[in-house]
Scaffold this motif. Structure first.
Motif, PDB file in Angstrom:
ATOM      1  N   TRP A 184       0.836  -1.204   0.000  1.00  0.00           N
ATOM      2  CA  TRP A 184       0.000   0.000   0.000  1.00  0.00           C
ATOM      3  C   TRP A 184       0.872   1.255   0.000  1.00  0.00           C
ATOM      4  N   THR A 185       1.923   1.246   0.792  1.00  0.00           N
ATOM      5  CA  THR A 185       2.857   2.374   0.830  1.00  0.00           C
ATOM      6  C   THR A 185       3.534   2.561  -0.523  1.00  0.00           C
ATOM      7  N   ALA A 186       3.956   1.460  -1.137  1.00  0.00           N
ATOM      8  CA  ALA A 186       4.605   1.541  -2.446  1.00  0.00           C
ATOM      9  C   ALA A 186       3.642   2.064  -3.510  1.00  0.00           C
ATOM     10  N   THR A 187       2.352   1.728  -3.366  1.00  0.00           N
ATOM     11  CA  THR A 187       1.348   2.139  -4.345  1.00  0.00           C
ATOM     12  C   THR A 187       0.920   3.584  -4.161  1.00  0.00           C
ATOM     13  N   THR A 188       0.739   4.018  -2.919  1.00  0.00           N
ATOM     14  CA  THR A 188       0.151   5.325  -2.644  1.00  0.00           C
ATOM     15  C   THR A 188       1.166   6.383  -2.230  1.00  0.00           C
ATOM     16  N   GLY A 189       2.344   5.958  -1.803  1.00  0.00           N
ATOM     17  CA  GLY A 189       3.329   6.909  -1.298  1.00  0.00           C
ATOM     18  C   GLY A 189       3.051   7.355   0.117  1.00  0.00           C
ATOM     19  N   ARG A 190       2.056   6.757   0.757  1.00  0.00           N
ATOM     20  CA  ARG A 190       1.718   7.092   2.136  1.00  0.00           C
ATOM     21  C   ARG A 190       2.177   5.963   3.060  1.00  0.00           C
ATOM     22  N   SER A 191       2.118   6.208   4.336  1.00  0.00           N
ATOM     23  CA  SER A 191       2.522   5.174   5.289  1.00  0.00           C
ATOM     24  C   SER A 191       1.709   5.312   6.566  1.00  0.00           C
ATOM     25  N   LEU A 192       1.700   4.220   7.325  1.00  0.00           N
ATOM     26  CA  LEU A 192       1.033   4.196   8.620  1.00  0.00           C
ATOM     27  C   LEU A 192       2.060   3.880   9.701  1.00  0.00           C
ATOM     28  N   PRO A 193       1.805   4.316  10.928  1.00  0.00           N
ATOM     29  CA  PRO A 193       2.675   3.896  12.030  1.00  0.00           C
ATOM     30  C   PRO A 193       2.664   2.379  12.131  1.00  0.00           C
ATOM     31  N   SER A 194       3.791   1.787  12.461  1.00  0.00           N
ATOM     32  CA  SER A 194       3.846   0.325  12.571  1.00  0.00           C
ATOM     33  C   SER A 194       2.860  -0.134  13.637  1.00  0.00           C
ATOM     34  N   ALA A 195       2.123  -1.207  13.318  1.00  0.00           N
ATOM     35  CA  ALA A 195       1.123  -1.730  14.242  1.00  0.00           C
ATOM     36  C   ALA A 195       1.329  -3.223  14.405  1.00  0.00           C
ATOM     37  N   VAL A 196       1.598  -3.652  15.630  1.00  0.00           N
ATOM     38  CA  VAL A 196       1.758  -5.074  15.915  1.00  0.00           C
ATOM     39  C   VAL A 196       0.374  -5.650  16.193  1.00  0.00           C
ATOM     40  N   LEU A 197      -0.049  -6.579  15.358  1.00  0.00           N
ATOM     41  CA  LEU A 197      -1.378  -7.164  15.481  1.00  0.00           C
ATOM     42  C   LEU A 197      -1.435  -8.103  16.678  1.00  0.00           C
ATOM     43  N   ASP A 198      -2.455  -7.932  17.525  1.00  0.00           N
ATOM     44  CA  ASP A 198      -2.668  -8.844  18.648  1.00  0.00           C
ATOM     45  C   ASP A 198      -3.945  -9.634  18.412  1.00  0.00           C
ATOM     46  N   ASP A 199      -4.341 -10.448  19.379  1.00  0.00           N
ATOM     47  CA  ASP A 199      -5.523 -11.289  19.209  1.00  0.00           C
ATOM     48  C   ASP A 199      -6.780 -10.458  18.957  1.00  0.00           C
ATOM     49  N   ARG A 200      -6.925  -9.359  19.687  1.00  0.00           N
ATOM     50  CA  ARG A 200      -8.089  -8.486  19.487  1.00  0.00           C
ATOM     51  C   ARG A 200      -8.057  -7.888  18.083  1.00  0.00           C
ATOM     52  N   GLY A 201      -6.882  -7.468  17.659  1.00  0.00           N
ATOM     53  CA  GLY A 201      -6.758  -6.907  16.322  1.00  0.00           C
ATOM     54  C   GLY A 201      -7.104  -7.914  15.244  1.00  0.00           C
ATOM     55  N   LEU A 202      -6.709  -9.179  15.437  1.00  0.00           N
ATOM     56  CA  LEU A 202      -7.044 -10.222  14.473  1.00  0.00           C
ATOM     57  C   LEU A 202      -8.554 -10.402  14.397  1.00  0.00           C
ATOM     58  N   GLU A 203      -9.211 -10.413  15.531  1.00  0.00           N
ATOM     59  CA  GLU A 203     -10.673 -10.538  15.539  1.00  0.00           C
ATOM     60  C   GLU A 203     -11.323  -9.369  14.800  1.00  0.00           C
ATOM     61  N   GLU A 204     -10.795  -8.177  14.999  1.00  0.00           N
ATOM     62  CA  GLU A 204     -11.354  -7.004  14.339  1.00  0.00           C
ATOM     63  C   GLU A 204     -11.145  -7.071  12.824  1.00  0.00           C
ATOM     64  N   TRP A 229      -4.400  -1.844  15.839  1.00  0.00           N
ATOM     65  CA  TRP A 229      -5.395  -2.288  14.865  1.00  0.00           C
ATOM     66  C   TRP A 229      -6.403  -1.196  14.537  1.00  0.00           C
ATOM     67  N   ARG A 230      -6.624  -0.262  15.453  1.00  0.00           N
ATOM     68  CA  ARG A 230      -7.584   0.814  15.194  1.00  0.00           C
ATOM     69  C   ARG A 230      -7.130   1.686  14.016  1.00  0.00           C
ATOM     70  N   THR A 231      -5.831   1.946  13.953  1.00  0.00           N
ATOM     71  CA  THR A 231      -5.289   2.714  12.836  1.00  0.00           C
ATOM     72  C   THR A 231      -5.478   1.961  11.527  1.00  0.00           C
ATOM     73  N   VAL A 232      -5.237   0.659  11.563  1.00  0.00           N
ATOM     74  CA  VAL A 232      -5.355  -0.164  10.362  1.00  0.00           C
ATOM     75  C   VAL A 232      -6.800  -0.201   9.866  1.00  0.00           C
ATOM     76  N   VAL A 233      -7.743  -0.463  10.767  1.00  0.00           N
ATOM     77  CA  VAL A 233      -9.156  -0.501  10.378  1.00  0.00           C
ATOM     78  C   VAL A 233      -9.582   0.858   9.825  1.00  0.00           C
ATOM     79  N   GLY A 234      -9.118   1.937  10.456  1.00  0.00           N
ATOM     80  CA  GLY A 234      -9.453   3.267   9.965  1.00  0.00           C
ATOM     81  C   GLY A 234      -8.973   3.481   8.541  1.00  0.00           C
ATOM     82  N   GLN A 235      -7.762   2.997   8.227  1.00  0.00           N
ATOM     83  CA  GLN A 235      -7.235   3.182   6.876  1.00  0.00           C
ATOM     84  C   GLN A 235      -8.016   2.367   5.853  1.00  0.00           C
TER      85      GLN A 235
END
Length: 204
Positions: free
Chosen positions: A56-76, A127-133
């Protein structure tokens, strides 16, 4: 190979950031031989997400803060995938819904860029940042009128998400040769069986 999930199914990749959403949809187990569910386990989900965000970063030129996925994030992520697939696959897609029919929400903010443009950015952490994107990419695709071109294969045994590049947006299969022919063959056989059964009943 970019877009790990989508590339498994040899189908057209969506334009711009919408490819990120398509890749999420294509983490499902599908195809022949059956591909694994990339969100089935936390380790495979982390590997997929890291790769998808890099693409996504390579395609759009944008980036997100690194996010380590946890169990709750996987469920989301699994829930978001299910919600998006339900929307994309709905036969009455785009006909609107009641104002209080909400499937998913995310916190986003408006940011004034140095060039004077105002852009949406996800808020929160992990995961909240990821879902938002993901939801921002859906919104941007709707504004660009490309959202309607992201579809799921009409072959129920497949359900791969594909980007319809046909001029009149009439595509129904992620691969006409693989899924279109298979479905048409099954339908033809069903019609022949029905005709034979009707003939037998008439002469019985």
């Amino acid at each position: 190979m970019p877009w790990t999930a989508t590339s498994r199914y040899d189908t057209a990749v969506a334009d711009g950031g919408l490819a990120l959403v398509q890749d999420l949809l294509n983490t499902i187990p599908a195809g022949r031989p059956r591909q694994p569910d990339l969100l089935g386990e936390l380790d495979s989900a982390r590997t997929w997400l890291d790769s998808a965000l890099s693409d996504w970063t390579a395609t759009t030129g944008r980036s997100l803060p690194s996010a380590v996925l946890d169990d709750r994030g996987l469920e989301e992520l699994q829930a978001l995938r299910a919600d998006l697939r339900a929307v994309v696959s709905a036969p009455d897609r785009g006909q609107g819904a009641a104002e209080d029919e909400y499937l998913r929400s995310a916190s986003v903010g408006l940011v004034l860029a140095a060039d004077g443009s105002v852009v949406l950015r996800p808020r929160g952490q992990g995961w909240r940042t990821v879902v938002g994107q993901f939801l921002i990419e859906v919104l941007e695709a709707q504004r660009a009128d490309t959202w309607r071109r992201l579809k799921t294969c009409r072959n129920e045994r497949c359900a791969v998400a594909f980007y319809d590049r046909s001029r009149n947006n009439s595509g129904a299969w992620h691969d006409v040769r693989v899924c279109g022919n298979a479905v048409n063959l099954r339908a033809s056989r069903a019609r022949r069986r029905a005709a034979l059964e009707a003939a037998d009943a008439e002469h019985g």
